[in-house]
Design an enzyme around this catalytic site. Structure first.
Site, PDB file in Angstrom:
ATOM      1  N   PRO A  89       0.448  -3.829   3.513  1.00  0.00           N
ATOM      2  CG  PRO A  89      -0.609  -3.903   5.582  1.00  0.00           C
ATOM      3  CD  PRO A  89       0.368  -3.098   4.773  1.00  0.00           C
ATOM      4  CB  CYS A  90      -0.921  -7.004  -0.595  1.00  0.00           C
ATOM      5  SG  CYS A  90      -0.842  -8.677   0.117  1.00  0.00           S
ATOM      6  CD  GLN A  91      -4.447  -8.072   3.846  1.00  0.00           C
ATOM      7  OE1 GLN A  91      -3.907  -7.006   3.562  1.00  0.00           O
ATOM      8  NE2 GLN A  91      -4.119  -8.781   4.910  1.00  0.00           N
ATOM      9  CG  ASN A 128       1.552  -5.111  -2.353  1.00  0.00           C
ATOM     10  OD1 ASN A 128       0.745  -6.016  -2.227  1.00  0.00           O
ATOM     11  ND2 ASN A 128       1.464  -3.964  -1.694  1.00  0.00           N
TER      12      ASN A 128
END
Length: 417
Positions: A89-91, A128
């Site tokens: 996850p790249c938030q 990503n």
């Protein structure tokens, strides 16, 4: 060649590798909605099935839970897995939002590294957002100190080099591989065998050949029109949409067009009949009028300027009217980021799936959208699609890796540690 997919989402990476002739072994995804779509289509699907280990439950789980509960079994896989793929996850890295080096979701990349050390796959693919390679500038206390003044991509690459991997990395546009979307992503591609080959550069150079294999035109991008023209409502009959529990929505009665673009042939992929997730939005009249004003004030294909957004009273940071004959901007998890090129509405979930290069037989399950506090917990269809790696890109990676491995005439047994 056998693979494991970590942070798998609904299965974009898995689907591409399966289409490239790989065998799926396991897929780890913590969200039940996304995992169910993945399981339905690929793990226990009609076209593909994973060689799933008996010791691993077929259910949603986090990478942390996998490491905690199944480490001894994972060690037993060492030397039997050709490829491990995963897009943590790249938030915390996204340049579209507030970048935060202390974001706990960044820790998932470290869990990925722990998994690599146990399984020791022959190749690694990490995908990503492009912010993954941007340095954090703020001073952070505690464990996050080690990321200060370096990008997370640099940190992970150094860690992988330290455990014996040859690392290549860089940014690419998914449109290079026939995806009708300008979607820039950062890839790290690693090999246990340091043979002096830069696999990322090889992937970038493979784009035109891959498009030829897929019978797509070389030297130009696939357009939005090529991808979704057959899903326009003009001239179509409508019927009640019944592929979700929520009633009161309509969808087109799908008909195969007389002229099928090369990209559309790829998306049909032998599927007969209507694809799922065709549900049309139920826009209020005021929303339709607003969309018409946006189309009149915008330049198709370019995000609306701040001045124009302010003049129209829009609070959104980004909204784009599609340009019919160009690729789409990046498909996100927010369906109202993009307006159709000829109709005053957002795209259907199937239209976004087409732009992400999911074939028509691939069925998305669960809610279409969610809101409020549920956004942090649920992964509805639009989110599943927006978060995915385009399967065409993954298929190109798989084909490139197979060709590379064949040229070296090496097998998994030669790389056991």
């Amino acid at each position: 060649m056998r693979f494991i997919d970590v942070f798998a989402g609904c299965g974009g990476l898995s689907l591409g590798l399966l289409k490239a002739g790989f065998q799926g072994v396991a897929a780890i995804e913590k969200n039940p909605m996304a995992f169910e779509t993945l399981r339905h289509n690929l793990i226990d699907g009609l076209r593909y099935k994973f060689d799933w280990p008996d010791w691993l439950p077929k259910k949603a789980m986090s990478c942390e839970q996998l490491l905690t509960d199944f480490s001894p079994y994972l060690i037993s896989l060492a030397g039997t897995i050709d490829v491990m793929v995963g897009g943590p996850p790249c938030q915390g890295f996204s340049l579209a939002g507030k970048r935060n080096s202390a974001d706990p979701r960044n820790k998932m990349a470290e869990q990925y590294l722990e998994l690599v050390k146990l399984v020791k796959p022959r190749f690694l693919i990490i995908e990503n957002v492009t912010g993954f390679n941007s340095k954090f500038n703020e001073v952070v206390q505690g464990d996050a100190d080690k990321y200060y003044n370096q990008s997370y991509a640099e940190y992970i690459s150094n860690e992988l080099s330290g455990i014996g991997y040859s690392v290549s990395r860089g940014k690419l546009n998914c449109a290079m591989f026939g995806v009708p979307q300008n979607r820039y992503r950062y890839f790290i591609i690693c090999s246990l065998l340091d043979d002096g080959v830069n696999l990322f550069e090889r992937l970038v150079g493979y784009g035109e050949e891959f498009k030829s294999i897929k019978k797509l035109a070389r030297g130009k991008h696939v357009s939005v029109c090529d991808a979704i023209a057959d899903l326009e409502t003009a001239g179509k009959s409508l019927r009640e949409s019944n592929d979700s529990p929520v009633k009161g929505f309509r969808e087109i009665v799908y008909q195969l067009p007389d002229i099928v673009s090369p990209y559309l042939k790829l998306m049909h992929d032998g599927h007969v009949g209507s694809p799922n997730s065709l549900r049309l939005p139920n826009h209020k009249t005021s929303t339709v009028i607003q969309f018409i004003k946006i189309r009149q004030a915008s330049e198709p294909g370019k995000s609306l300027s701040k001045e124009t957004r302010d003049r129209l009273g829009l609070k959104k940071h980004a909204i784009t009217v599609l340009s019919k004959n160009q690729p789409s901007p990046t498909i996100t998890t927010l369906p109202d980021d993009v307006i159709h090129y000829s109709e005053p509405r957002i795209l259907t979930a199937r239209e976004t799936a087409r732009i992400q290069s999911f074939p028509d037989w691939f069925e998305f399950l669960g809610k279409y959208t969610t809101g409020g506090s549920s956004r942090k917990l649920e992964c509805p269809r639009y989110t599943q699609i927006g978060n995915a790696v385009p399967p065409l890109v993954s298929e190109a990676i798989g084909m490139m890796l197979k060709a590379h491995a064949s040229s070296k005439e090496i097998g998994v047994e030669a790389l056991k540690i």
